[in-house]
Scaffold this motif. Structure first.
Motif, mmCIF file in Angstrom:
data_model
loop_
_atom_site.group_PDB
_atom_site.id
_atom_site.type_symbol
_atom_site.label_atom_id
_atom_site.label_comp_id
_atom_site.label_asym_id
_atom_site.label_seq_id
_atom_site.Cartn_x
_atom_site.Cartn_y
_atom_site.Cartn_z
ATOM 1 N N SER A 110 0.843 -1.211 0.000
ATOM 2 C CA SER A 110 0.000 0.000 0.000
ATOM 3 C C SER A 110 0.867 1.246 0.000
ATOM 4 O O SER A 110 0.581 2.230 -0.699
ATOM 5 C CB SER A 110 -0.926 0.012 1.223
ATOM 6 O OG SER A 110 -1.889 -1.004 1.140
ATOM 7 N N SER A 127 -10.699 12.528 -6.783
ATOM 8 C CA SER A 127 -9.324 12.069 -6.583
ATOM 9 C C SER A 127 -9.194 11.271 -5.291
ATOM 10 O O SER A 127 -8.537 10.230 -5.245
ATOM 11 C CB SER A 127 -8.368 13.263 -6.553
ATOM 12 O OG SER A 127 -8.368 13.946 -7.779
ATOM 13 N N LEU A 181 -11.637 9.654 -3.687
ATOM 14 C CA LEU A 181 -12.353 8.390 -3.844
ATOM 15 C C LEU A 181 -11.547 7.400 -4.680
ATOM 16 O O LEU A 181 -11.493 6.206 -4.369
ATOM 17 C CB LEU A 181 -13.722 8.629 -4.481
ATOM 18 C CG LEU A 181 -14.773 9.306 -3.597
ATOM 19 C CD1 LEU A 181 -16.052 9.576 -4.389
ATOM 20 C CD2 LEU A 181 -15.079 8.433 -2.374
ATOM 21 N N PHE A 182 -10.926 7.893 -5.761
ATOM 22 C CA PHE A 182 -10.109 7.016 -6.600
ATOM 23 C C PHE A 182 -8.925 6.469 -5.804
ATOM 24 O O PHE A 182 -8.601 5.279 -5.877
ATOM 25 C CB PHE A 182 -9.602 7.777 -7.820
ATOM 26 C CG PHE A 182 -8.609 7.002 -8.647
ATOM 27 C CD1 PHE A 182 -9.030 5.951 -9.440
ATOM 28 C CD2 PHE A 182 -7.255 7.308 -8.604
ATOM 29 C CE1 PHE A 182 -8.117 5.215 -10.187
ATOM 30 C CE2 PHE A 182 -6.341 6.585 -9.342
ATOM 31 C CZ PHE A 182 -6.772 5.530 -10.140
ATOM 32 N N LEU A 213 -8.670 6.040 -2.529
ATOM 33 C CA LEU A 213 -9.130 5.056 -1.550
ATOM 34 C C LEU A 213 -9.595 3.776 -2.229
ATOM 35 O O LEU A 213 -9.366 2.674 -1.710
ATOM 36 C CB LEU A 213 -10.251 5.656 -0.700
ATOM 37 C CG LEU A 213 -9.861 6.849 0.189
ATOM 38 C CD1 LEU A 213 -11.084 7.416 0.891
ATOM 39 C CD2 LEU A 213 -8.808 6.428 1.211
ATOM 40 N N THR A 214 -10.243 3.914 -3.384
ATOM 41 C CA THR A 214 -10.718 2.732 -4.117
ATOM 42 C C THR A 214 -9.559 1.852 -4.557
ATOM 43 O O THR A 214 -9.610 0.621 -4.450
ATOM 44 C CB THR A 214 -11.538 3.156 -5.344
ATOM 45 O OG1 THR A 214 -12.667 3.926 -4.913
ATOM 46 C CG2 THR A 214 -12.035 1.940 -6.123
ATOM 47 N N LEU A 215 -8.499 2.483 -5.036
ATOM 48 C CA LEU A 215 -7.344 1.719 -5.501
ATOM 49 C C LEU A 215 -6.690 0.962 -4.345
ATOM 50 O O LEU A 215 -6.332 -0.220 -4.476
ATOM 51 C CB LEU A 215 -6.335 2.661 -6.156
ATOM 52 C CG LEU A 215 -5.427 2.057 -7.234
ATOM 53 C CD1 LEU A 215 -6.250 1.515 -8.389
ATOM 54 C CD2 LEU A 215 -4.438 3.088 -7.735
ATOM 55 N N GLY A 273 -8.187 0.118 -1.551
ATOM 56 C CA GLY A 273 -9.136 -0.917 -1.130
ATOM 57 C C GLY A 273 -9.084 -2.132 -2.040
ATOM 58 O O GLY A 273 -9.124 -3.279 -1.578
ATOM 59 N N LEU A 274 -8.968 -1.879 -3.346
ATOM 60 C CA LEU A 274 -8.877 -2.974 -4.304
ATOM 61 C C LEU A 274 -7.614 -3.794 -4.070
ATOM 62 O O LEU A 274 -7.627 -5.032 -4.178
ATOM 63 C CB LEU A 274 -8.887 -2.415 -5.724
ATOM 64 C CG LEU A 274 -8.798 -3.438 -6.864
ATOM 65 C CD1 LEU A 274 -9.986 -4.403 -6.818
ATOM 66 C CD2 LEU A 274 -8.746 -2.725 -8.216
ATOM 67 N N TRP A 290 -6.077 -4.330 -1.219
ATOM 68 C CA TRP A 290 -6.285 -5.186 -0.048
ATOM 69 C C TRP A 290 -7.207 -6.357 -0.380
ATOM 70 O O TRP A 290 -6.956 -7.493 0.036
ATOM 71 C CB TRP A 290 -6.856 -4.360 1.107
ATOM 72 C CG TRP A 290 -5.794 -3.617 1.850
ATOM 73 C CD1 TRP A 290 -5.150 -2.482 1.445
ATOM 74 C CD2 TRP A 290 -5.232 -3.964 3.113
ATOM 75 N NE1 TRP A 290 -4.226 -2.089 2.375
ATOM 76 C CE2 TRP A 290 -4.254 -2.977 3.430
ATOM 77 C CE3 TRP A 290 -5.462 -4.987 4.024
ATOM 78 C CZ2 TRP A 290 -3.514 -3.015 4.600
ATOM 79 C CZ3 TRP A 290 -4.729 -5.022 5.209
ATOM 80 C CH2 TRP A 290 -3.761 -4.051 5.488
#
Length: 689
Positions: A107, A153, A155-156, A158-160, A162-163, A165
């Protein structure tokens, strides 16, 4: 019947069992990291193409991008495996804990990659070792200038993560990779480290600088540049050898290249001042020594200014002024960023390690246009709208004994700073306010001749100026004037904030000239206008494009104009100005100087009689001009009459330029260590306190 755990190897030795388990587990969870690397690359390319332009060679960029991404994955994986192996062997807990450790470490790597990709998106330049040449406050200031924070930006981002993990946890539960294949993967990652394969492909293989910058892996680029920075060891040249001065003169007197007569190895840049007056014949007689006004326009490049600009010109006023001027169309900045611009233009000085001004209070005494003219009864002043602490400009001016400075701290009331970006940052006062302030200020200065330096800042990230909608309209009109196709117009509109700012800055220079023309001193003034470097946020075509800027020399007393194709640079301005004032107005100039440049070449046809280094960033001194040849890193190019580059396979010539650059670097390093540039007696003679 119990099902055997595929990660539980039949080994009596616990250490061996854990090692085998770590190898197999690591191979599976690494797939998640590799998918994230590829996904980040797809997003990067998609956003860059949508926001800027498509690469000229899609296939080449795609192949290099994949190979460089895979190389990064292999090299990082070896170090990640060491961490994972330690976690398996020593960390108390089950496989889930070890998986979480891997997800946490990767991460961090993804966060670094995202930040470097964001930097590239903002500047169109991958971040390299130049970061080590700036103070923390300067880095913060630059980062804030380009910062843009929005919900999408975040959200993207955090999404990346999260993906990542989710994928790590998912793959940690699977077993489909054979153990031998997992061992092969670890071995391949180890061999990738040993191979020493660089993250930096040869730039000459790409059709444009944009293609090259898009193809490189931004994290790999940063790691490679950082590694090179901390491990480089320049070969030494003995500057105290008895034959050094003789060799320096004879070695440069080839192929019409200007040579210098160095006089003392204790001061290795000290030489005879043999600059010729090449400007006097262009001017009618002034009423005494003329005023000199130097306007340095931030980011002004030939790519978008002047006749023949390959992007089309967006500086209508400067274009009209060029018709009444001495216009140097193949002119070079000495640096790729602002850090060395004032020392180069005003002092023709060496770069030292990170730029001459970066030496701070250790800057050696030197002669420049400011202190020499001040010693000749000139009043000297500097005007800007930003913080002079950046790049140590204020300290450099102070050590040059300048009489007055205007900056953000004492700009005065009645003016409005540039709009803040989404991060709340502004560089200070915009170019229009600066130019109006400067014209008004010059109405009140002493009656004796003056040297005035005006430095703008608006043509810089985030490219936000007052009345921007007005200049966006002008931008649209300029697109029509350039007769571009509808598709091409759409490409240009991706940079409308930049082009509209260019038009704004051009208008600001117009306002200054028009207002100053009402000043009685106008007819006794020479205006010199250039850019500090070509802005990078519109894709750069070649390695030399970053340095390619216009130079205009204008005066009401100019009796004939000229469009000059011969190559000169910032380093040549001060030698020529001093020669002109000495020959025509009997100003006292030193017989010995510490100048790198030899003076402007005013031959109209294309040629180059100069040799000098060019420094792209504070930590990147790998470019050298020698006549019509240009050396970048380890690649030799020929320069054409439009400042285009063509790779040249000439090993003898390349070695010659590499040796010239090596010799310069060695002497330059001595300046970094605090060595003097000239005797105190010479400095004191032309330093008026």
């Amino acid at each position: 019947m119990m099902i055997k755990d595929p990660y539980n190897f039949d080994e009596e030795n616990l250490l061996v069992k854990k090692t085998k388990r770590a190898i197999l587990q690591f191979a599976h969870v690494s797939l998640a990291f590799f998918i994230l690397i590829l996904l980040l690359r797809l997003v990067e390319v998609g956003v860059m193409v949508k926001s800027y332009q498509s690469p000229e060679n899609w296939f080449q960029v795609s192949i290099y991008a994949f190979l460089l991404d895979f190389l990064l994955f292999l090299k990082i994986s070896f170090f990640l495996f060491i961490i994972y192996l330690v976690a398996v062997q020593m960390v108390v807990g089950d496989r889930r804990t070890q998986t979480y450790i891997y997800a946490g470490v990767t991460s961090f790597t993804v966060v670094v990659a995202l930040l470097l990709t964001k930097y590239f998106y903002t500047t169109l330049l991958p971040l390299g070792d130049d970061i080590y040449g700036y103070s923390f406050s300067e880095i913060s200031q630059t980062a804030l200038a380009g910062a843009s924070v929005d919900v999408f930006s975040i959200l993207f981002f955090l999404t990346l993560l999260g993906l990542l993990w989710i994928l790590v946890i998912y793959f940690s539960k699977l077993v489909f990779i054979p153990f031998k294949a997992a061992v092969g993967f670890i071995l391949a990652s180890f061999l990738a480290i040993l191979s020493g394969i660089s993250f930096l492909p040869e730039s000459k293989r790409f059709k444009s600088e944009f293609d090259y910058n898009l193809a490189v892996n931004k994290t790999g680029f940063f790691f490679q540049k950082s590694y090179d920075y901390f491990t480089r060891n320049e070969p030494e040249v003995d500057i105290y050898a008895e034959n050094y001065i003789e060799d320096a003169v004879q070695g440069s007197n080839l192929e019409g290249i200007n040579s210098f007569k160095y006089v003392d190895a204790k001061y290795p840049f000290l030489r005879e001042n043999d600059a010729k007056d090449v400007l006097g014949n262009f001017f009618d007689k002034f009423d005494g020594p003329p005023n000199i006004i130097y306007i340095q326009v931030e980011g002004l490049g030939r790519a978008f200014s002047g006749e023949g600009a390959y992007l089309g010109s967006f500086t209508p006023f400067l274009d009209s002024l060029a018709q009444k001027s001495l216009y140097f169309e193949n002119f070079l900045a000495a640096q790729g960023r602002t850090f060395a611009s004032l020392p180069s233009v005003l002092g023709s000085l060496p770069f030292a390690e990170h730029g001459f001004a970066d030496l701070g209070n250790k800057m050696p005494h030197h002669l420049n246009l400011i202190n020499i003219l001040k010693a000749n009864n000139y009043h000297t002043r500097f005007l800007s709208g930003f913080d002079l602490a950046f790049d140590n400009e204020g300290l450099y001016l102070q050590k040059s004994n300048i009489d007055e400075t205007v900056s953000i701290s004492n700009f005065g009331s009645g003016y409005k700073q540039m709009p803040s970006n989404s991060g709340g940052f502004t560089w200070g006062y915009g170019d229009m306010d600066l130019m109006l302030k400067s014209a008004l200020y010059l109405n009140k200065v002493p009656s004796k001749p003056g040297l005035t330096i005006i430095q703008t800042v608006s043509m810089h990230t985030p490219y936000q100026v007052l009345n921007q909608p007005q200049y966006v309209e002008k931008f649209e009109k300029q697109l029509n004037a350039l007769r571009l196709s509808d598709d091409k117009k759409e490409d240009y509109r991706k940079y409308k904030s930049i082009y509209s700012t260019i038009l704004y800055s051009d208008d600001a220079v117009r306002a200054f000239i028009n207002n100053y023309s009402k000043n009685p001193a106008y007819n006794n003034t020479i205006f010199i206008i250039s850019g500090d470097h070509r802005l990078p946020e519109i894709p750069i075509a070649t390695k030399i494009d970053r340095y390619h800027v216009p130079l205009l020399i204008y005066s009401p007393k100019l009796k004939r104009t000229a469009r000059i194709k011969s190559i000169s640079s910032h380093l040549d301005i001060t030698p020529s100005i001093l020669a002109f004032l000495n020959v025509n107005y009997n100003l006292k100039v030193p017989k010995l100087v510490n100048f790198i440049g030899s003076g402007l070449d005013t031959v109209r046809s294309f040629r180059s009689v100069h040799k000098y280094p060019l420094m792209q960033t504070k930590n990147e001194l790998n470019d050298f001009v020698y006549g019509k040849f240009f050396l970048n890193q380890n690649t030799l190019y020929a320069i054409d009459d439009r400042m285009g580059l063509e790779p040249v396979e000439n090993e003898q010539k390349k070695i010659q330029l590499l040796n010239e650059l090596k010799q310069y670097k060695t002497i330059n390093n001595n300046v970094s260590k605090g060595n003097k540039l000239l005797p105190d007696s010479l400095y004191l003679k032309f330093s008026k306190f």
